[in-house]
Structures are given as structure tokens and as C-alpha cells.
Design a protein around this motif. Structure first.
Motif, PDB file in Angstrom:
ATOM      1  N   PRO A  75      40.492  44.163  37.748  1.00 16.93           N
ATOM      2  CA  PRO A  75      40.510  42.666  37.941  1.00 16.93           C
ATOM      3  C   PRO A  75      41.728  42.207  38.898  1.00 16.93           C
ATOM      4  O   PRO A  75      41.720  41.416  39.693  1.00 16.93           O
ATOM      5  CB  PRO A  75      40.748  42.292  36.424  1.00 16.93           C
ATOM      6  N   MET A 130      41.144  43.200  42.428  1.00 14.35           N
ATOM      7  CA  MET A 130      40.079  42.083  43.196  1.00 14.35           C
ATOM      8  C   MET A 130      40.891  40.611  43.635  1.00 14.35           C
ATOM      9  O   MET A 130      40.748  40.443  44.651  1.00 14.35           O
ATOM     10  CB  MET A 130      38.918  42.056  42.143  1.00 14.35           C
ATOM     11  N   ALA A 131      41.676  40.415  42.535  1.00 11.81           N
ATOM     12  CA  ALA A 131      42.198  39.089  42.787  1.00 11.81           C
ATOM     13  C   ALA A 131      43.404  39.148  43.978  1.00 11.81           C
ATOM     14  O   ALA A 131      43.524  38.270  44.730  1.00 11.81           O
ATOM     15  CB  ALA A 131      42.948  38.551  41.504  1.00 11.81           C
ATOM     16  N   PRO A 134      23.402  34.962  48.388  1.00 14.21           N
ATOM     17  CA  PRO A 134      24.659  34.195  47.804  1.00 14.21           C
ATOM     18  C   PRO A 134      25.891  34.062  48.801  1.00 14.21           C
ATOM     19  O   PRO A 134      26.742  33.318  48.811  1.00 14.21           O
ATOM     20  CB  PRO A 134      25.118  35.151  46.809  1.00 14.21           C
ATOM     21  N   PRO A 147      31.026  40.552  48.570  1.00 15.03           N
ATOM     22  CA  PRO A 147      30.758  41.571  48.346  1.00 15.03           C
ATOM     23  C   PRO A 147      30.206  42.577  49.254  1.00 15.03           C
ATOM     24  O   PRO A 147      30.745  43.813  49.351  1.00 15.03           O
ATOM     25  CB  PRO A 147      29.523  41.396  47.595  1.00 15.03           C
ATOM     26  N   GLU A 155      39.663  50.179  31.086  1.00 16.62           N
ATOM     27  CA  GLU A 155      39.918  49.445  32.259  1.00 16.62           C
ATOM     28  C   GLU A 155      41.096  48.497  31.741  1.00 16.62           C
ATOM     29  O   GLU A 155      41.011  47.897  30.829  1.00 16.62           O
ATOM     30  CB  GLU A 155      38.727  48.775  32.518  1.00 16.62           C
ATOM     31  N   ILE A 196      33.928  32.192  45.788  1.00 17.67           N
ATOM     32  CA  ILE A 196      34.059  33.666  45.899  1.00 17.67           C
ATOM     33  C   ILE A 196      33.303  34.188  44.819  1.00 17.67           C
ATOM     34  O   ILE A 196      32.256  35.186  44.777  1.00 17.67           O
ATOM     35  CB  ILE A 196      35.567  33.887  46.079  1.00 17.67           C
ATOM     36  N   MET A 210      29.702  34.312  44.863  1.00 19.99           N
ATOM     37  CA  MET A 210      28.904  35.478  45.702  1.00 19.99           C
ATOM     38  C   MET A 210      28.940  36.768  44.973  1.00 19.99           C
ATOM     39  O   MET A 210      27.953  37.491  45.286  1.00 19.99           O
ATOM     40  CB  MET A 210      30.019  35.889  46.910  1.00 19.99           C
ATOM     41  N   TYR A 211      29.490  37.056  43.815  1.00 22.38           N
ATOM     42  CA  TYR A 211      29.435  38.209  43.059  1.00 22.38           C
ATOM     43  C   TYR A 211      28.746  38.243  41.776  1.00 22.38           C
ATOM     44  O   TYR A 211      28.259  39.224  41.232  1.00 22.38           O
ATOM     45  CB  TYR A 211      30.932  38.578  42.506  1.00 22.38           C
ATOM     46  N   LEU A 250      30.435  43.819  40.386  1.00 25.65           N
ATOM     47  CA  LEU A 250      31.769  43.668  40.301  1.00 25.65           C
ATOM     48  C   LEU A 250      32.016  42.074  40.005  1.00 25.65           C
ATOM     49  O   LEU A 250      33.227  41.605  39.741  1.00 25.65           O
ATOM     50  CB  LEU A 250      32.216  43.742  41.881  1.00 25.65           C
ATOM     51  N   PRO A 277      34.843  42.356  36.946  1.00 26.82           N
ATOM     52  CA  PRO A 277      36.392  42.413  37.486  1.00 26.82           C
ATOM     53  C   PRO A 277      36.762  41.247  38.179  1.00 26.82           C
ATOM     54  O   PRO A 277      37.723  40.817  38.215  1.00 26.82           O
ATOM     55  CB  PRO A 277      36.237  43.656  38.471  1.00 26.82           C
ATOM     56  N   VAL A 278      35.711  40.587  39.153  1.00 28.24           N
ATOM     57  CA  VAL A 278      36.067  39.416  39.699  1.00 28.24           C
ATOM     58  C   VAL A 278      36.420  38.198  38.857  1.00 28.24           C
ATOM     59  O   VAL A 278      37.368  37.566  39.013  1.00 28.24           O
ATOM     60  CB  VAL A 278      35.026  39.255  40.961  1.00 28.24           C
ATOM     61  N   SER A 300      37.212  38.282  35.672  1.00 26.57           N
ATOM     62  CA  SER A 300      38.416  38.399  34.882  1.00 26.57           C
ATOM     63  C   SER A 300      39.609  38.469  35.806  1.00 26.57           C
ATOM     64  O   SER A 300      40.588  37.937  35.158  1.00 26.57           O
ATOM     65  CB  SER A 300      38.501  39.737  33.935  1.00 26.57           C
ATOM     66  N   GLY A 301      39.624  38.839  37.196  1.00 29.95           N
ATOM     67  CA  GLY A 301      40.517  38.921  38.008  1.00 29.95           C
ATOM     68  C   GLY A 301      41.079  37.702  38.234  1.00 29.95           C
ATOM     69  O   GLY A 301      42.364  37.082  38.087  1.00 29.95           O
ATOM     70  N   PHE A 302      40.053  36.538  38.527  1.00 32.36           N
ATOM     71  CA  PHE A 302      40.659  35.102  38.714  1.00 32.36           C
ATOM     72  C   PHE A 302      41.091  34.592  37.345  1.00 32.36           C
ATOM     73  O   PHE A 302      42.022  33.663  37.371  1.00 32.36           O
ATOM     74  CB  PHE A 302      39.271  34.177  38.920  1.00 32.36           C
TER      75      PHE A 302
END
Lengths: 527, 394
Positions: free
Chosen positions: A447, A450-451, A500, A522, B167, B189, B192-193, B198, B201-202, B204-206
Motif C-alpha cells: 500500500p 503504491m501511494a 477503466p 494499471p 503484508e 486512480i 482504474m484498479y 492491485l 493495496p491501492v 489501502s494505500g490511499f
């Protein structure tokens, strides 16, 4: 010839700024020269734009207009051959000049190391005042940092602009495979030469030559403590990693006894501390060896009989290491271990056993020819089916984004790129442990990662990001903007994007945002 | 110094007495912050062996004076040990409240005296005689066995200690910048995922980013109202506390700058400044945790200790045994814990360093077992082949 091109069909409306960008860019001229329709990836004939994009995106540090045009014209077989057997690494003159101006290019390696050692001593010189010593220590540290940064800068410039893209990627791959850490001892002054003289020249050559060059380079001898390994004071560090990480791989059937024997073979192979030769007994004089900073010191060598992997070592002195490296490099386990790691780097986190086996056969048949092994990989059906499936690690993400954004227009400052690599935790020469950075998606898609990656996507997409402004008291700046909505996008990339992502791009309120979304998509995370 | 044994400290405090709040708290309420001092801090300047003439003879220029009324003297903790005066307003009040303990003679049996080697070895926490698995740090293995574990590394890269099967998110809090990707862009963003591997992770990253950002906004608001702004590790520690109050329960942060080969100073000087900054951070962390401090333990450790004698540059070189700190709102009454011995030239390890009498995996194993109620089998997963030693800290 300039063509008037209609927008490609799109399921979603285009943002209103888009026509202006295209009208101004005039980049779509090359369209008419390319044959329509798909070509098989292995054909010698010209490639379709999409196939050329996918091919170069996988064979280079990242596709851009220039390499796609080249691959379109050459076809994939010719392009691959050229990459596997490259000529001189031509760089754009502006980049070549940047590299030639570096201290690490101008000063002979041995001189530079000696000079830095001298400067290090000034930091503890008892004859000087404490203030002078402190100033000397500070100046030494700054210069060491600067030298390591030169090496990292050169590495990135070559990744961005060298014509020999497979060779450059394999240089990174082998640097990572034979990892050293710049923070240890005086390695900051050594990493540039290690990369340039031990790794890059052999990156596509024979594995045995590469292994030998690494084993005799002071950077590796110091990093894994072999400089301290001597008869009666055995240090197993290098011996163990040589077998477990560099050649045979873990669980390859060697024993702790083999590690100990290998460590004895390695005794005496070290770094020459000063210009003089050690005092030697007459019968050992002939065994002494010295090449640059590499030294074989017979006084430190264990001359007793040794057995490695079930066979005796028959040579004596420095030649024992050569014999042992021959044995390790030609062991079937090494062929498998290296082949599997190449698949992990180029194709998949789950290497296909059949493919690994075929590559290992090529490796053994060709006496460890790296280019030949890569050819087996890159012409395999598994590889042909693998487009867009391999997650980019941070260094590939950053380099591919800058390549796509600026094509062959040389950036003036890689500093921001070095910063992004630090932020994402994959700086050059920055891995502390000998295993090198991981190559799998799981390690780089957390996470936090990616952020951070999206922040960097936005930075690269929004403007020149400091890449076109030099450092120093009188910085020079050149106007630049990442033009991602270009001919390559409409001819090739567009066709690889899912709905998307296109939907997201259509919501972009500005060219900057459109760029950022494309780099955050992606599809752009993979190659 | 009196010779004190593990037996003594353990026997004096039967287990039942210590089964306090921490043990009563469900595992998910217990919190652990591991603070790693990279570079090997000089433990003999932190926990000063004030009853040892040998200490004063060994460090003519850098020793901390015996406790007296002067502000630059060590603060007496008991008849044998004193605390560095740089911690007078931060860690000492915690010690007085029973919220700070020290384990001298702690460390690893790794004898490399190499920073990297020892840091790796400690973070991995694996048996020294086995092949290392570089993808398996001990805090990650702890997270794997603690029910409801929510680990987080407050570092820019995921450290070895938290690498492994679980993780673990990571974010450095020392220098935060407001995210440049705005909420609208973030949602575009993330869209898109949707449906890709992903997406997790995307998202929870945000979410993590937004959480951190919210804490930052509160800080900025406070600053604009004229609140005294903190900086450095103190600020970082406050931020960590905010995130550990309810979001994360196993945390890691590292602090560098401890490799004091030259001019380390004594009651003042370089090392004193570093200790002061560290102390302020730890006190700020404790305060910011609020009621959750009761269920929180902070362990402060370093890869090894330094030479007992000062060197020719009024500094100290790479040594062996260190002093681990254990802070928390639910500690027992033991202040100086673990096996100890009187230090003189004959008891120094290799005639230069503190010996290691309290192997860190055994000590941490005992601590984790208490704090998270781990079974022997679970402990074995965290520290294989180690007999945990409960030195009675909680």
C-alpha cells in the motif's frame, strides 16, 4: 508528409483540451509508413505499432517513440539480435559529455581510491587541529557521496539513453545479483568501477568471465569481507554467498564443508592496501599477484589440500580460485539457478519449469553464454504470451516513465530520479544485504509503495519535475513538458488500455492530469 | 556494584503479581513499538554504572559524573546505576512513575561487530548458526501469530524486521508533505484498479495516506493557533502515537546517528543531544498515546554496545553488550532487569566490552509472551529454538 488524422475511436468522450495538444504536436506523421494489421512477434518483417510497442516495452527499460519506430522498421528478430549482440554503446552527445565530465570517468580507479584513502587519514591526523580534522572528515564524506552519486547518475543516463538496452538492463540485473552496498567501508569510491569494469563488459558475455571479474574486484572482496579472510582466520562470508547467492543457489546439494573449503580457497585474495608489496619468503615470491587494487597475498593463503564439491582442488595459490570458479560456473545447479532468476527478472514471478530447463540446457551447451540463454528465453512461446504481465519494480517504473515522457530529449539532472528511487526504497548500490533487491511484485506493490508511486506519477506527469534544471549556484533550466498524448499513444498505447483506464483518462481536466493518470494506470505498472 | 542475578530479580516477583493490565488486555489492545537505534549507541553513557570506579578510570574524558546536586551529574536510579542527565525531564519522570525499565548486558551473540551484519542479524531474529532467510524478520513473524495484529513500519522502506509473509504497510512520518494527488484524482486512480489484483493495496494505500494526512492537518491547525511546534524525532513520535492509538498495534521506527567514534561528549555534547532528542520523542509518544499507553510497550534497542573504555579520540568503538530500554504504562516494579554482574577489567567481554548476559531473543520472547499472551508454540514461530526468559518487566 503530414497527415490529418481523425481521433481514434474511443468509448468515452475526449477531454476538451486534447485537440489543441494534437494540433500543436504534429507527431502523427509516421502513421502512413506502417503496414496495418498484426504481425507475429517472431517475424523478420516489420511489426505493427502495437507489437513494436509491446516488444520494446519488454526488451528496453521502457518503450518510447524512438525505439518503437526502430523495432517497427527492423522487425522483432533483427531488433532482438541487435540487442543481444550490441555494438558500441552510442549515447547522445549531450549525455556523453555529462558522463565524460565526471571524476569517475577522468581519474584512473586506483588513483582515485588511493587519494580518497589519503583524505580519509587526514580526518584523524594527530598533527592537525581538531577543527582541521573535522573539516577534513566532512570534506571526505561529501566527496565520497558525490562519487557514488556520479556512478548512480551514469547508470541512469545509460538506462535512459543507451542504444544497448538489453545490455543496460542486464547490467542492473547483475549488479543486483552480485550486490554490493555503497555504505560499507569505502565502497562509495568503488561502485562506479565495479559496475563499469567488472559487470557491464560481461553482462551479455560468458557467465564465467563475469563471475571471475566480480571475484577479483575490490568492491566485492571488501563487501563480503574476503579482504579479511586469511589462513587461520577464516571468514566464510564470501564463500557462502558465492555458492548460495551467486552460483549454485540455496539447497543445491553443497555442504557446510564445501563452504569452509571454498573459504580456504579464497584466502589471500584481497585488496592491496598500499602501493608496496608485502614481505614474502623466497618460495612464495612467485605466487604473489597484483592487478590494480586486487592482490593475491601468499602470506595470507591457506596452502593445504582442499576438496570442493567432491573433487580435489588441483592448482595452487591464486589459481585455486580460478579452478573453483570454473567448477561453480559449470555446475548444472548454476545453469538452473541463473536461468530461473532471469525468468523472474524478464517474465514472471512464477518461473515455468519447462522454460527454465530449456534455458539451463542452452546455458550449459554454450558454456554459460548469457546472450544465448536470453535468446532461448526471449524467443520462447512463454515469453511471447507474457506481454504486460510483469510488475515493474521502482527503478523500472521511474526509468520507463521518464523515457516515455521525454523520448530522446536528454534530461539535464537525474537528481529527482535518484530521489524517487530513494522514496520507493530501491536506490542504486543501496541494498544493504548481499541477496539484492527482490524481483517480485509482492515486494514492490505494498500500500505505501503504491501511494508513493502515484505521487511520483503525478510529479512526472505535471511538468519537468526538476529534470531539466541543473544543480549548482547558477542553475541552467530548459523548458520541457512531458508530452504523453503523442503519436505513440494513439498508434500503440491506446490499443493496450482497458476501458477503466480510458474512462479515467477521459475525466482528466488538463494535460498534466491526463499524463498523471496514464502513468498511474494499471497498464503502466506492468511491462 | 552488587552482584545481582536473574534468579534474584525473578524470584522476588512471582508471576501472578505481574499479570497486570497488559496481560488482561486482549492481544488486539496491546501495542508494541520497537525503536531501533542504528549505529550502536553508547549504553554506558545512558545507564551509567555510577558505583564502578573502573568506569571512571576507563573514561577520564567522557564519563558522566556520580550523582550529586549538580545538573550535569548522573541521576541516581539505584545504588549502582544512574541515568544520563539529558533525560532528566523526559525518561526520568517515567522511571519514577514505574514506566521505564532498563535491561543491561543485553544484545545478540553475533560477534561480527559489523553494523550491517548485526542489524540484519537482530532484525531477522533467526538462529545464528542457520542459513538466513532474508524475507523473514521477527516482528513480521510476531504479527503472524498475534491475533488481530496490525503492523506498520514508520520508515520509508520496509525494514528487514518487518519483512515476511504478513503484508505490512510503511510510511515515513519524519517529513510529511501533503499528498499532491488530490481526493478526486485518488478516486479516479483507484477506479482504474477495481477488480484487479492491485485493488487492495491501492485502496489501502490511499486510506493510509488519508489517515496520515488527517493527523497532519490537525498538526497544521494547531500550529496556526500558535501552539509550540515540535520537530525532529519528537514530532515523528507524536505522529506515530496518533496512528498507534487505534489503527496499528505493532510499530517499528529507527533512529540513526549513534556511531560515536570521535568526541561523543559527556553530560553535554553530541551524544547528550541525541539522547535528549530521543528522550523527548519517547515522552511525547507516551503522552500522545493517552489512555492507550496503559496497554503499550516501547522497546528501545541497538545492534551492539560500544567499548567500555574511551578510545584515543574521546569516543568509543564497536563493542558487544548493550542496554535495552523498556517503557510502558503497564510495567512491573522491576526497574533494572535481567542478569547482571559487577563490571571491572576481568568481567569485560574480551577485555573491552559489556558481555551479553541477556540474549535479546530470549528477553523479547519473554516480553512478547506476556504482552500478547503467546503460547510456547507461537513463541517458537517468532524466535525458533529460543527458550524465552521472562525478566519480569510486565
Amino acid at each position: 508528409m503530414r497527415l490529418r488524422i481523425a481521433f481514434p475511436p474511443s468509448p468515452v468522450p475526449l477531454p476538451r483540451w486534447m485537440p489543441l495538444v494534437l494540433a500543436a504536436s504534429g507527431l502523427l506523421a509516421a502513421c502512413a509508413t506502417v503496414a496495418p494489421g498484426r504481425q507475429p512477434a517472431t517475424s523478420a518483417a516489420a511489426l505493427s505499432p502495437k507489437a513494436a510497442y509491446e516488444t520494446t516495452n519488454r526488451l528496453t527499460w521502457g518503450a518510447n517513440l524512438n525505439v518503437v519506430a526502430q523495432a517497427e522498421a527492423q522487425g522483432s528478430a533483427a531488433y532482438l539480435s541487435q540487442q543481444l549482440h550490441p555494438g558500441p554503446a552510442a549515447l547522445p552527445p549531450a549525455v556523453q559529455q555529462q558522463i565524460e565530465a565526471m571524476t569517475i570517468s577522468q581519474r584512473p580507479f586506483e588513483d582515485l581510491v588511493r587519494e580518497m584513502e589519503q583524505r580519509n587519514k587526514e580526518g584523524t591526523n594527530p598533527a592537525a587541529t581538531e577543527d582541521d580534522r573535522k573539516a577534513a572528515r566532512q570534506a571526505y564524506q561529501q566527496e565520497m557521496n558525490r562519487l557514488a552519486r556520479e556512478a548512480a547518475t551514469r547508470h541512469l543516463l545509460r538506462a535512459l539513453y543507451s542504444k544497448n538496452q538489453v545490455q543496460e538492463q542486464m547490467t542492473w540485473f547483475w549488479l543486483n545479483h552480485f550486490n554490493v552496498h555503497q555504505a560499507k567501508a569505502n565502497l562509495r569510491v568503488m561502485v562506479g568501477d565495479y559496475e563499469d569494469s567488472a559487470i557491464r563488459p560481461h553482462a551479455l558475455g560468458k557467465f564465467r568471465d563475469l563471475l571471475g571479474a566480480v571475484a577479483h574486484h575490490p568492491a566485492m572482496l571488501r563487501y563480503l569481507d574476503n579482504a579479511q579472510n586469511a589462513a587461520g582466520r577464516i571468514n566464510e562470508n564470501y564463500a557462502r554467498e558465492l555458492m548460495e547467492l551467486h552460483t549454485l543457489g540455496v539447497n543445491a546439494g553443497y555442504s557446510q564443508q564445501d563452504v569452509q573449503e571454498m573459504a580456504r580457497v579464497l584466502t589471500g585474495n584481497g585488496v592491496a592496501d598500499g602501493p608496496g608489496q608485502p614481505k614474502l619468503r623466497p618460495q612464495l615470491q612467485a605466487d604473489y599477484q597484483r592487478r590494480g587494487l586486487y592482490e593475491f597475498n601468499p602470506n595470507r593463503h591457506d596452502y593445504g589440500p582442499k576438496r570442493l564439491l567432491g573433487q580435489p582442488i588441483n592448482s595452487h595459490g591464486a589459481a585455486e580460485l580460478d579452478e573453483a570458479l570454473d567448477r561453480l560456473a559449470r555446475h548444472p545447479a548454476t545453469a538452473h539457478f541463473i536461468s530461473e532468476k532471469l525468468v523472474r527478472y524478464w517474465l514472471s514471478d512464477q518461473p515455468m519449469p519447462d522454460l527454465v530447463e530449456r534455458m539451463a540446457q542452452t546455458f550449459q551447451r554454450s558454456d554459460g553464454d548469457i546472450a544465448a540463454t536470453l535468446r532461448t528465453l526471449m524467443t520462447s512461446p512463454e515469453f511471447a504470451q507474457g506481454a504486460g504481465r510483469k510488475f515493474k519494480d521502482p527503478v523500472r517504473y521511474v526509468v520507463s516513465a521518464v523515457r516515455l515522457a521525454y523520448d530522446d530529449k536528454p534530461i539535464l539532472n537525474v537528481g529527482p530520479m535518484l530521489g524517487w528511487l530513494n522514496r520507493m526504497g530501491e536506490p542504486l548500490y543501496g541494498r544493504a544485504t548481499p541477496d539484492g533487491y527482490p524481483l517480485d511484485a509482492a515486494s514492490w506493490a505494498s500500500p505505501g509503495q503504491m501511494a508513493t508511486r502515484f505521487e511520483i506519477a503525478r510529479t512526472i506527469g505535471s511538468g519537468n519535475a526538476g529534470l531539466f534544471k541543473t544543480d549548482g549556484p547558477q542553475p541552467m533550466e530548459r523548458p520541457a513538458f512531458p508530452q504523453l498524448a503523442n503519436a505513440l499513444y494513439y498508434r500503440a498505447i491506446d490499443g493496450t488500455l482497458g476501458a477503466p483506464t480510458k474512462n479515467a483518462l477521459a475525466q482528466a481536466a488538463s494535460p498534466q492530469e491526463w499524463n498523471s493518470f496514464l502513468l498511474a494506470s494499471p497498464e503502466f505498472m506492468n511491462r | 556494584m552488587q552482584r545481582r542475578h536473574l534468579i534474584q530479580s525473578l524470584a522476588a516477583l512471582p508471576l501472578a503479581v505481574h499479570a497486570g493490565q497488559l496481560l488482561a488486555a486482549p492481544a488486539a489492545q496491546s501495542r508494541l513499538l520497537f525503536v531501533f537505534l542504528r549505529g550502536a549507541y553508547d549504553a554506558a553513557s545512558l545507564l551509567v554504572p555510577t558505583s564502578s570506579d573502573f568506569y571512571y578510570a576507563s573514561r577520564p574524558d567522557i564519563a558522566i559524573r556520580r550523582p550529586n546536586a549538580e545538573p550535569d551529574a548522573a541521576i541516581a536510579l539505584d545504588a549502582d546505576w544512574g541515568l544520563h542527565p539529558a533525560l532528566r525531564d523526559t525518561v526520568y519522570p517515567m522511571f519514577q512513575k514505574g514506566e521505564a525499565s532498563f535491561v543491561p548486558f543485553a544484545g545478540t551473540d553475533d560477534l561480527s561487530r559489523s553494523h550491517f551484519e548485526s542489524q540484519d542479524s537482530i532484525e531477522l531474529g533467526q538462529p545464528l548458526d542457520s542459513r538466513r532467510n532474508y524475507r523473514s524478520g521477527f516482528l513480521n513473524r510476531l504479527a503472524a501469530v498475534v491475533n488481530g495484529a496490525r503492523p506498520m513500519a514508520f520508515t520509508d522502506r520496509l525494514p528487514l524486521v518487518l519483512q515476511g509473509a504478513v503484508e505490512v504497510p510503511n510510511a515515513a512520518l519524519a517529513s510529511l508533505t501533503k499528498p499532491a494527488v488530490d481526493p478526486r484524482q485518488a478516486s479516479i486512480i483507484a477506479a482504474m484498479y477495481q477488480g484487479t489484483p492491485l485493488a487492495g493495496p491501492v485502496n489501502s494505500g490511499f486510506a493510509l495516506r488519508d489517515e496520515v494526512n488527517r493527523e497532519l492537518s490537525a498538526e497544521m491547525l494547531a500550529a496556526s493557533r500558535g501552539a509550540i511546534s515540535t520537530k525532529g524525532f519528537e514530532l515523528e513520535a507524536q505522529r506515530i502515537a496518533r496512528l498507534m492509538q487505534d489503527r496499528f498495534n505493532i510499530g517499528f521506527v529507527d533512529v540513526g546517528g549513534w556511531d560515536t567514534h570521535v568526541n561523543q561528549g559527556g553530560a553535554s555534547g553530541y551524544l547528550a543531544t541525541r539522547l535528549n532528542e530521543l528522550g523527548r520523542g519517547l515522552a511525547a509518544f507516551a503522552q500522545e498515546m493517552g489512555p492507550a499507553w496503559r496497554n503499550t510497550t516501547v522497546v528501545v534497542a541497538s545492534e551492539f554496545g560500544r567499548t567500555f573504555r574511551q578510545n584515543g579520540n574521546r569516543g568509543t568503538d564497536h563493542g558487544h553488550g548493550s542496554v535495552y530500554w523498556v517503557l510502558g504504562g503497564g510495567l512491573s516494579q522491576i526497574r533494572i532487569a535481567g542478569e547482571q554482574l559487577r563490571i571491572d577489567a576481568s568481567t569485560l567481554f574480551q577485555n573491552r566490552d559489556y558481555p551479553v548476559l541477556n540474549e535479546y531473543r530470549a528477553v523479547l520472547g519473554g516480553l512478547f509472551a506476556r504482552q500478547f499472551g503467546l503460547s510456547g508454540k507461537q513463541l517458537e514461530q517468532v524466535f525458533a529454538g529460543v527458550t524465552a526468559r521472562d525478566v519480569g518487566l510486565i
